[in-house]
Enzyme design. Structure first.
Site, short mmCIF file in Angstrom:
data_model
loop_
_atom_site.label_atom_id
_atom_site.label_comp_id
_atom_site.label_asym_id
_atom_site.label_seq_id
_atom_site.Cartn_x
_atom_site.Cartn_y
_atom_site.Cartn_z
N HIS A 31 0.84 -1.19 0.00
CA HIS A 31 0.00 0.00 0.00
C HIS A 31 0.89 1.25 0.00
CE1 HIS A 31 -2.25 -3.31 1.79
NE2 HIS A 31 -3.36 -2.72 1.41
N HIS A 71 -1.51 -1.09 7.21
CA HIS A 71 -1.17 -1.27 5.80
C HIS A 71 -0.14 -0.25 5.33
CE1 HIS A 71 -4.69 1.38 6.12
NE2 HIS A 71 -4.27 1.97 5.03
N GLY A 161 -10.35 4.61 7.48
CA GLY A 161 -10.85 3.28 7.79
C GLY A 161 -10.87 3.01 9.28
N ASN A 190 -7.51 11.80 4.27
CA ASN A 190 -7.29 12.01 2.83
C ASN A 190 -8.53 11.77 1.98
OD1 ASN A 190 -7.49 9.14 2.36
ND2 ASN A 190 -5.34 8.92 2.97
N HIS A 265 -3.84 3.31 -3.46
CA HIS A 265 -4.04 2.76 -2.12
C HIS A 265 -3.39 1.39 -1.93
CE1 HIS A 265 -5.96 1.68 1.69
NE2 HIS A 265 -6.17 0.50 1.14
N GLU A 412 -16.93 -4.28 25.00
CA GLU A 412 -16.07 -5.46 25.03
C GLU A 412 -14.92 -5.38 24.03
OE1 GLU A 412 -19.74 -6.98 27.04
OE2 GLU A 412 -19.36 -5.74 25.26
N HIS A 462 -20.88 -16.88 33.33
CA HIS A 462 -22.18 -17.28 32.78
C HIS A 462 -21.95 -18.11 31.53
CE1 HIS A 462 -22.99 -13.97 35.46
NE2 HIS A 462 -24.29 -14.11 35.35
N HIS A 474 -28.37 -14.98 25.93
CA HIS A 474 -27.31 -14.87 26.92
C HIS A 474 -26.67 -16.22 27.25
CE1 HIS A 474 -28.78 -10.86 27.33
NE2 HIS A 474 -28.05 -10.60 28.39
#
Length: 666
Positions: A31, A71, A161, A190, A265, A412, A462, A474
């Site tokens: 890249h 990248h 990104g 960009n 890119h 999380e 759990h 769950h």
């Protein structure tokens, strides 16, 4: 900044552009666009502001530099080469080749100067947040009015990104809440993505977004060195907030025909375009991997300055150790993170009353906290359920980093990424908790931890349909085999409180990868270790827990993990045949034992084997074989009391005994 300074930085940046483009062209893969577009910002940062020392890449008080958009690795390798980190031009020529020190995306532990594995977009941002947290926490533990032993910054580059990935929202929101003023995010804005202009998918007002998080937001022209330097200097001035610098850049800067377009890119510029680019930048169009002497001298001068700064810090550290030997002992303890020899003496005493393994885990954590001052952790807003709180040891919050309990919020994924950053920063050992079913939110970060060999610890409670009334949303059924599928993740599903304590010891002693403790919500009987083998056998992954006649070859073997071990034991004890019960809390650990040991636990001659686990049975075939039987979940859980669900799904003594009898009669 004088014109001479700007001219010198321009030549340095153009050198980085050409080196990066040469790397990609030689590999015929990579890249070049973002590397060329970000070169001006990186040159200014590394030559004027970044505190690193190539001669000592592991200097504890160095600034951390993270390239979240991994990248752009060709740019990182080019600057590491110039900054004296031991990368040679031959290493750059081996970009993306097998066994190279310059892999396609930065890999922690492979290349000196690479602070964290990046590539999956957004995760570098979260790791940088973790690094900035670690710096503040260690500063709170080791700095005084007389001296600052921990005083460094975290810099991270990112692109559009990274900003689109959800983890950036989670992590940056947390960073703002904590007021991480030594964290600076350099946004390579960009407006180009792989598929074309970014405004097709992203019309965010980034400035207002980050201001709402509690960040200071600056802007600069990413190709104007005076403007870049002004923004970086302002970012250095503390104001109680992390800083975002929006750097307006042109992707593929310097390429006459591909600059500003998606064409630069993810593919080499091509031989002809690369020649035109070098010619436009004033370089010999036919020469490759060229570093002008003035550029090498500029980086050498900066390297020499950083060596002096590192030596000054080392003297300050030695003086602190001489003045107070207790500081040296504490510094060493946080650095080495070793368990005390009498670790077992600190563990709780277990009676004979049933207790859930999540409750047992919380008791273990609080029992060992004093002996492990470097152990810190928290939960994704589930501490009262995960039992992850270190009681009385304070919270980590804005302006208060001496505590040991994190509040990650309902995040999380960010929790996992932040833990990765804390782990690779060094000095602290971190755990994070959530419900097992939600580990899927953290899975990409757990995967990166496994790639890096980062010793983070997940507390996943759990752990089965026994969650009961919360219902199938769950109740994890597929998470256990999915977690076991990730290479280098140590799975630990203890059968009772004694195995839970042993599992924590295994996790804390592990230094080369992540561990995950899967813990029950429901109470489990305490296995009587006066008559059964010691729970320390957890370290072997699996062991013979009980056999009616241990001197004879068993007629059949019952294998179980976690809450199903006591069930298997009860079934076997009620049976008159010579059955063996094997507790298998960790496939990962068992696979690392010798073949001889594995065969003592699971003798090849005994082909009648029954595995019992409250999860999808995928993978158990390796242990029961073609002639074996598996009792597991064949679909989702359900909503209802745990006892009713156990009967419904066939996880009762009567149901398992019936399955066993039918199996052995075939």
């Amino acid at each position: 900044m004088s014109k001479l300074d700007s001219d010198a930085l321009r030549l340095a940046a153009d050198t980085l552009r050409c080196l990066a483009a040469d790397e990609v062209q030689t590999a015929n893969s990579g890249h070049p666009g973002v590397a060329m577009g970000l070169a001006d910002v990186v040159a200014c940062l590394w030559l004027r502001h970044l505190k690193v020392c190539g001669a000592d890449p592991d200097w504890a008080d160095r600034d951390r530099f993270v390239m979240s958009g991994g990248h752009a690795s060709a740019l990182l390798y080019a600057v590491l080469h110039l900054a004296g980190f031991g990368l040679t031009l031959d290493d750059l020529r081996q970009f993306r080749q097998l066994g190279t020190r310059t892999p396609g995306h930065p890999e922690y532990g492979v290349t000196p100067g690479v602070e964290v594995t990046t590539g999956p977009l957004g995760q570098g941002i979260a790791a940088a947040v973790g690094m900035a947290i670690a710096e503040r926490m260690l500063a709170a533990r080791f700095n005084s009015e007389e001296r600052a032993l921990v005083d460094h910054r975290t810099w991270v580059t990112c692109g559009d990104g990274d900003m689109e990935e959800g983890i950036s929202h989670e992590a940056c929101s947390l960073a703002g809440a904590l007021g991480l003023e030594k964290l600076t995010l350099l946004y390579d804005s960009n407006d180009i993505s792989i598929e074309g202009p970014i405004n097709v998918t992203m019309i965010d007002d980034t400035k207002r977004r980050f201001e709402s998080y509690g960040w200071r937001v600056l802007r600069c022209d990413g190709h104007d060195f005076e403007d870049i330097d002004r923004a970086l200097k302002k970012a250095l001035r503390p104001d109680g907030r992390p800083t975002l610098v929006i750097c307006r850049t042109v992707i593929g800067k310097g390429s006459p025909n591909k600059a500003g377009s998606a064409a630069s890119h993810g593919a080499p510029l091509g031989a002809d375009e690369l020649r035109l680019t070098k010619q436009a930048l004033g370089f010999d169009p036919d020469a490759t991997f060229v570093v002008p002497e003035s550029v090498r001298k500029a980086f050498d001068d900066r390297t020499a300055k950083m060596r002096r700064q590192r030596a000054k810090w080392a003297r300050r550290l030695r003086e602190a150790f001489v003045a107070d030997p207790a500081i040296e002992a504490r510094w060493s303890a946080f650095e080495r993170q070793e368990l005390p020899a009498d670790f077992a003496a600190a563990l709780p005493e277990w009676g004979d009353r049933p207790v859930s393994t999540r409750v047992a885990s919380g008791k273990v954590l609080n029992a060992i906290a004093g002996a492990c001052p470097w152990l810190v952790g928290g939960s994704a807003d589930l501490a009262p359920s995960n039992m992850t709180e270190l009681k009385g040891l304070g919270d980590v919050a804005r302006g208060a980093f001496a505590g040991r309990n994190f509040h990650f919020g309902v995040r999380e994924f960010a929790m996992g990424g932040v833990m990765n950053g804390i782990a690779v920063h060094g000095g602290l050992r971190v755990y994070g908790g959530t419900f097992f079913v939600f580990c899927d939110y953290a899975r990409p970060a757990l995967r990166v931890a496994a790639l890096m060999g980062a010793p983070v610890i997940y507390v996943l409670t759990h752990d089965s349909f026994y969650v009961g009334e919360d219902g199938p949303t769950h109740e994890p059924v597929e998470q256990l085999p999915a977690l076991r599928a990730i290479p280098n993740v140590c799975d630990l599903r203890p059968a009772d409180a004694t195995e839970t304590a042993a599992a924590w010891e295994v996790a804390l002693r592990r230094k080369d990868g992540p561990s995950a403790l899967m813990l029950s919500r429901q109470n489990l009987p305490i296995l009587n270790r006066a008559t059964l083998p010691p729970a320390t056998n957890v370290a072997k992954g699996a062991y013979v827990l009980w056999q009616r006649d241990p001197e004879a070859m068993p007629e059949a073997i019952l294998i179980a993990s976690g809450s199903e071990v006591a069930l298997a034991l009860e079934v076997a004890r009620a049976d008159t045949r010579n059955l063996r019960v094997v507790s298998m809390p960790s496939w990962f650990l068992f696979e690392r034992q010798s073949q001889a040991y594995r065969e003592t636990v699971l003798p090849p001659a005994v082909r009648k084997r029954l595995a019992i686990e409250a999860a999808i049975p995928m993978g158990w075939e390796r242990y029961v074989g073609a002639a074996g039987e598996i009792i597991g979940m064949t679909g989702w859980g359900a909503s209802g009391p745990a006892a009713a669900l156990a009967k419904h799904f066939g996880f009762t003594v009567e149901a398992v005994a019936a399955r066993l009898n039918a199996y052995l009669s075939r």
